[in-house]
Design a protein around this motif. Structure first.
Motif, PDB file in Angstrom:
ATOM      1  N   VAL A 265       0.884  -1.135  -0.218  1.00  0.00           N
ATOM      2  CA  VAL A 265       0.064  -0.100   0.000  1.00  0.00           C
ATOM      3  C   VAL A 265       0.886   1.222   0.006  1.00  0.00           C
ATOM      4  O   VAL A 265       1.866   1.361   0.581  1.00  0.00           O
ATOM      5  CB  VAL A 265      -1.016  -0.053   1.340  1.00  0.00           C
ATOM      6  CG1 VAL A 265      -1.716   1.321   1.358  1.00  0.00           C
ATOM      7  CG2 VAL A 265      -2.062  -0.924   1.245  1.00  0.00           C
ATOM      8  N   THR A 266       0.692   2.153  -0.897  1.00  0.00           N
ATOM      9  CA  THR A 266       1.087   3.397  -0.529  1.00  0.00           C
ATOM     10  C   THR A 266       0.424   4.708  -0.277  1.00  0.00           C
ATOM     11  O   THR A 266      -0.946   4.516  -0.752  1.00  0.00           O
ATOM     12  CB  THR A 266       1.754   3.936  -2.042  1.00  0.00           C
ATOM     13  OG1 THR A 266       0.765   4.078  -3.041  1.00  0.00           O
ATOM     14  CG2 THR A 266       2.776   2.658  -2.535  1.00  0.00           C
ATOM     15  N   TYR A 267       0.850   5.740   0.194  1.00  0.00           N
ATOM     16  CA  TYR A 267      -0.038   6.827   0.685  1.00  0.00           C
ATOM     17  C   TYR A 267       0.656   7.917  -0.166  1.00  0.00           C
ATOM     18  O   TYR A 267       1.825   8.108  -0.107  1.00  0.00           O
ATOM     19  CB  TYR A 267       0.127   7.198   1.978  1.00  0.00           C
ATOM     20  CG  TYR A 267      -0.320   6.026   2.932  1.00  0.00           C
ATOM     21  CD1 TYR A 267      -1.684   5.996   2.980  1.00  0.00           C
ATOM     22  CD2 TYR A 267       0.411   5.100   3.520  1.00  0.00           C
ATOM     23  CE1 TYR A 267      -2.267   4.841   3.967  1.00  0.00           C
ATOM     24  CE2 TYR A 267      -0.085   3.950   4.306  1.00  0.00           C
ATOM     25  CZ  TYR A 267      -1.318   3.870   4.561  1.00  0.00           C
ATOM     26  OH  TYR A 267      -1.985   2.822   5.366  1.00  0.00           O
ATOM     27  N   THR A 268      -0.399   8.762  -0.606  1.00  0.00           N
ATOM     28  CA  THR A 268       0.354  10.014  -1.446  1.00  0.00           C
ATOM     29  C   THR A 268      -0.440  11.149  -1.173  1.00  0.00           C
ATOM     30  O   THR A 268      -1.872  11.096  -0.984  1.00  0.00           O
ATOM     31  CB  THR A 268       0.011   9.753  -3.043  1.00  0.00           C
ATOM     32  OG1 THR A 268       0.861   8.611  -3.345  1.00  0.00           O
ATOM     33  CG2 THR A 268       0.501  10.761  -3.877  1.00  0.00           C
ATOM     34  N   ILE A 269       0.230  12.440  -0.646  1.00  0.00           N
ATOM     35  CA  ILE A 269      -0.371  13.486  -0.680  1.00  0.00           C
ATOM     36  C   ILE A 269       0.065  14.613  -1.571  1.00  0.00           C
ATOM     37  O   ILE A 269       1.175  14.924  -1.590  1.00  0.00           O
ATOM     38  CB  ILE A 269      -0.337  14.056   0.762  1.00  0.00           C
ATOM     39  CG1 ILE A 269      -0.861  13.158   1.670  1.00  0.00           C
ATOM     40  CG2 ILE A 269      -1.000  15.344   1.063  1.00  0.00           C
ATOM     41  CD1 ILE A 269      -0.736  13.270   3.342  1.00  0.00           C
ATOM     42  N   GLY A 270      -0.997  15.316  -2.165  1.00  0.00           N
ATOM     43  CA  GLY A 270      -0.566  16.305  -3.218  1.00  0.00           C
ATOM     44  C   GLY A 270       0.249  15.879  -4.371  1.00  0.00           C
ATOM     45  O   GLY A 270       1.192  16.602  -4.785  1.00  0.00           O
ATOM     46  N   GLY A 271       0.399  14.684  -4.805  1.00  0.00           N
ATOM     47  CA  GLY A 271       0.989  14.065  -5.877  1.00  0.00           C
ATOM     48  C   GLY A 271       2.168  13.563  -5.281  1.00  0.00           C
ATOM     49  O   GLY A 271       3.105  12.898  -6.254  1.00  0.00           O
ATOM     50  N   LYS A 272       2.578  13.587  -4.304  1.00  0.00           N
ATOM     51  CA  LYS A 272       3.879  13.063  -3.453  1.00  0.00           C
ATOM     52  C   LYS A 272       3.845  11.884  -2.919  1.00  0.00           C
ATOM     53  O   LYS A 272       2.866  11.926  -1.609  1.00  0.00           O
ATOM     54  CB  LYS A 272       4.699  14.075  -2.777  1.00  0.00           C
ATOM     55  CG  LYS A 272       5.838  13.472  -2.287  1.00  0.00           C
ATOM     56  CD  LYS A 272       6.616  14.640  -1.252  1.00  0.00           C
ATOM     57  CE  LYS A 272       7.806  14.285  -0.697  1.00  0.00           C
ATOM     58  NZ  LYS A 272       8.398  15.283   0.404  1.00  0.00           N
TER      59      LYS A 272
ATOM     60  N   LYS B 297      -7.847  20.939   4.490  1.00  0.00           N
ATOM     61  CA  LYS B 297      -8.173  19.850   4.071  1.00  0.00           C
ATOM     62  C   LYS B 297      -7.733  18.916   2.778  1.00  0.00           C
ATOM     63  O   LYS B 297      -7.496  19.689   1.980  1.00  0.00           O
ATOM     64  CB  LYS B 297      -9.805  19.775   3.649  1.00  0.00           C
ATOM     65  CG  LYS B 297     -10.543  20.122   5.027  1.00  0.00           C
ATOM     66  CD  LYS B 297     -12.242  20.211   4.695  1.00  0.00           C
ATOM     67  CE  LYS B 297     -12.980  20.531   6.011  1.00  0.00           C
ATOM     68  NZ  LYS B 297     -14.498  20.580   5.922  1.00  0.00           N
ATOM     69  N   ILE B 298      -7.212  17.721   2.910  1.00  0.00           N
ATOM     70  CA  ILE B 298      -6.340  17.206   1.984  1.00  0.00           C
ATOM     71  C   ILE B 298      -7.027  15.969   1.467  1.00  0.00           C
ATOM     72  O   ILE B 298      -7.913  15.376   2.197  1.00  0.00           O
ATOM     73  CB  ILE B 298      -4.940  17.024   2.535  1.00  0.00           C
ATOM     74  CG1 ILE B 298      -5.137  16.092   3.531  1.00  0.00           C
ATOM     75  CG2 ILE B 298      -4.139  18.253   2.683  1.00  0.00           C
ATOM     76  CD1 ILE B 298      -3.409  15.808   4.010  1.00  0.00           C
ATOM     77  N   ASP B 299      -6.739  15.415   0.526  1.00  0.00           N
ATOM     78  CA  ASP B 299      -6.789  14.177   0.260  1.00  0.00           C
ATOM     79  C   ASP B 299      -5.795  13.215   0.086  1.00  0.00           C
ATOM     80  O   ASP B 299      -4.594  13.400  -0.456  1.00  0.00           O
ATOM     81  CB  ASP B 299      -7.247  13.902  -1.561  1.00  0.00           C
ATOM     82  CG  ASP B 299      -8.856  14.322  -1.655  1.00  0.00           C
ATOM     83  OD1 ASP B 299      -9.438  14.317  -0.706  1.00  0.00           O
ATOM     84  OD2 ASP B 299      -8.966  15.054  -2.783  1.00  0.00           O
ATOM     85  N   VAL B 300      -5.688  12.073   0.923  1.00  0.00           N
ATOM     86  CA  VAL B 300      -4.795  11.077   1.175  1.00  0.00           C
ATOM     87  C   VAL B 300      -4.989  10.071   0.211  1.00  0.00           C
ATOM     88  O   VAL B 300      -6.161   9.424   0.269  1.00  0.00           O
ATOM     89  CB  VAL B 300      -4.776  10.580   2.409  1.00  0.00           C
ATOM     90  CG1 VAL B 300      -3.595   9.539   2.653  1.00  0.00           C
ATOM     91  CG2 VAL B 300      -4.247  11.623   3.531  1.00  0.00           C
ATOM     92  N   VAL B 301      -4.284   9.689  -0.747  1.00  0.00           N
ATOM     93  CA  VAL B 301      -4.570   8.747  -1.898  1.00  0.00           C
ATOM     94  C   VAL B 301      -3.897   7.580  -1.615  1.00  0.00           C
ATOM     95  O   VAL B 301      -2.638   7.320  -1.183  1.00  0.00           O
ATOM     96  CB  VAL B 301      -3.949   9.294  -3.297  1.00  0.00           C
ATOM     97  CG1 VAL B 301      -4.185   8.276  -4.303  1.00  0.00           C
ATOM     98  CG2 VAL B 301      -4.610  10.815  -3.847  1.00  0.00           C
ATOM     99  N   VAL B 302      -4.884   6.427  -1.345  1.00  0.00           N
ATOM    100  CA  VAL B 302      -4.489   5.217  -1.039  1.00  0.00           C
ATOM    101  C   VAL B 302      -4.401   4.065  -2.229  1.00  0.00           C
ATOM    102  O   VAL B 302      -5.318   4.107  -2.853  1.00  0.00           O
ATOM    103  CB  VAL B 302      -5.395   4.514   0.048  1.00  0.00           C
ATOM    104  CG1 VAL B 302      -4.731   3.127   0.667  1.00  0.00           C
ATOM    105  CG2 VAL B 302      -5.239   5.593   1.219  1.00  0.00           C
TER     106      VAL B 302
END
Length: 529
Positions: free
Chosen positions: A474-481, A504-509
């Motif tokens: 699993v990877t976690y990405t915030i703001g494209g990083k 408020k952010i999106d954490v992309v899993v």
């Protein structure tokens, strides 16, 4: 000029009304079927999508559902499983409207098996939660879950003839951790002296017993009489704390005390509860414990809050590929989520626990080894339970490869080294407690848009559900990083949220399978305070 424009609009509207009325839906349906046969699934989807709304306009919900079923099936063939789920959900909705109840249930089950989702949690201290997860019941820890087992049929930990070893010593030695309680079965009508060795060893080891009392002659023998009163007094005097699980799995027709009229069962449970609450109030917890299936009748057998101290459930998973919506011979079910119904029904008012259960490492019908699958499901269960179901208060593993039926079930830890190692790793989590009176030092809080995460480095874990039976990364990405990559359950990572304070952010899993192929991408909206 305006008259001419109005005429054009009317003409255009009339033309399209006529076109819709004249649409040859069944002709288009045949075209879609032909495209399916040619393997042109994307083109077939376009055709089905063209005619499905026409059926809805006419309130022909059954036909509309059929189109969405085919759309979902075609998306699945294209491996676009999220789109498949969306359309199977529509199939479930419209078969429901067409009063095709069983088809609606089947469509929903199919969608759920492939549905992807992600939920994030932050590790915190149990003291920060206080009494949030407690009910004040007898023996109940404020936070954490006792671990227990049924182990007397595992020859590696118990010798019934010599008592060397006895499971109260042998099982902790096998698993590397003390266990708070052990399940034993007891036939209603026998004296407590018939299990004297179990009582004595439990007292000496300082562990509790889960006493599975079974009225094998049926519920008619259960009365408020001299036998029941004496049994209660003997247990009170035993010096052992007891979870008294009376007539479990009563909702299943495989037990001799099953009653088609739940009122008969409730009457007998309440008799037993009354006697034990009066005669052994300090060292007996009354346990009501149905099987997880069938769900529809579980609540009918509930004896009432005044009679029940703890709610248990039998929770087993055996590899079963027959319900695989992709017809690929996989079992995509979640052992963990089978606990969901009981938890949602009762956890707000009673401590709930798995009174017996496990994940089998063999597919018994085919004698196929499913160890890797079983180990993953086990680890997922123990890793995610504290996050999803924080009010669970005990988990008992059924350590046996024995069964009364011809269909042997394989849960014995000593018989499978990988399963044993997976269990050791799972119960090492400090959330799982070795003795009555212990408390977990850790707890978990969900983080999302409504439940903020502090703007500092936090220990984040996730529950990720996908169509793939297992996940390897699993990877976690915030703001494209990409801020973290993890390769073991429950996907725990240290993430610095300081740069996002007040946002408020999106954490992309992103989840990947064993071949490192992307399985799903999920966005979790998170507020940072």
């Amino acid at each position: 000029m305006m008259v001419a424009l109005f005429t054009i609009i009317v003409a255009f509207t009339t033309f399209h009304t006529y076109e819709a009325q004249a649409m040859d839906v069944w002709g288009i349906f045949k075209q879609a079927q032909k495209l399916d046969q040619q393997g042109k699934y994307a083109e077939a989807i376009a055709k089905y999508n063209q005619i499905a709304p026409e059926f809805l306009k006419k309130k022909e919900y059954g036909n509309a559902a059929g189109m969405y079923r085919r759309i979902g099936d075609d998306y699945a063939k294209l491996k676009k499983y999220d789109d498949a789920v969306t359309n199977w959900d529509k199939e479930a909705e419209y078969t429901g409207k067409a009063n095709m109840t069983q088809m609606s249930i089947a469509a929903k089950r199919k969608a759920d098996q492939l549905r992807s989702s992600a939920r994030l949690f932050v590790e915190t201290t149990a003291s920060a939660l206080g009494s949030t997860n407690t009910h004040g019941a007898i023996f109940e820890p404020k936070n954490g879950a006792y671990i227990g087992a049924y182990a007397e049929l595992d020859p590696a930990v118990h010798n019934s003839k010599t008592a060397k070893p006895f499971y109260t010593d042998g099982f902790p030695a096998l698993t590397g951790k003390g266990h708070a309680a052990y399940l034993i079965y007891f036939t209603y009508g026998k004296p407590l002296s018939s299990i004297k060795s179990h009582i004595d060893h439990a007292r000496e080891a300082g562990v509790a017993l889960q006493l599975g009392i079974q009225p094998l002659k049926g519920l008619g023998e259960v009365q408020d009489d001299a036998y029941l009163r004496q049994l209660a007094r003997d247990i009170a005097a035993s010096g052992v704390n007891v979870f008294l699980r009376f007539a479990n799995e009563m909702n299943g027709d495989w037990v001799p005390w099953h009653e088609t009229n739940p009122k008969n069962y409730i009457e007998k449970f309440r008799i037993v509860a009354k006697v034990f609450h009066e005669e052994a109030p300090d060292n007996v917890a009354m346990v009501w414990a149905p099987d997880r299936s069938p769900e529809y009748s579980i609540n009918d057998y509930y004896p009432g809050d005044d009679a029940v101290d703890w709610v248990g459930v039998s929770l087993y998973t055996i590899f079963n590929p027959t319900l695989d919506p992709l017809k690929q011979g996989e079992d995509r079910s979640s052992h963990l989520e089978k606990f969901d119904y009981i938890y949602k029904q009762y956890a707000s008012r009673k401590p709930v626990y798995i009174s017996e259960g496990g994940v089998a490492y063999m597919y018994p019908e085919k004698k196929q080894d499913k160890t890797d699958w079983a180990v993953y499901k086990m680890k997922e269960f123990y890793a995610s339970l504290p996050m999803l179901y924080p009010k669970v208060k005990a988990v008992f593993w059924f350590d046996s490869n024995h069964d009364a039926s011809a269909r042997i079930k394989y849960y014995m830890l000593s018989a499978n080294q990988k399963l044993l190692e997976g269990y050791k790793q799972s119960v090492a989590n400090p959330f799982y407690l070795s003795g009555l009176g212990d408390e977990s030092p850790v707890a978990y809080k969900p983080i999302n848009a409504a439940s903020p995460v502090p703007a500092s480095t936090q220990k984040i874990s996730a529950y990720v559900k996908t169509w793939s039976p297992t996940i390897s990364k699993v990877t976690y990405t915030i703001g494209g990083k990409t801020v973290a990559t993890v390769t073991s359950l429950p996907w725990t990572a240290q993430i610095d949220f300081a740069p996002y304070k007040g946002k408020k952010i999106d954490v992309v899993v992103k989840a990947f399978d064993s071949k490192n192929a992307l399985v799903t991408t999920q966005k979790v909206a998170v507020a940072v305070k």
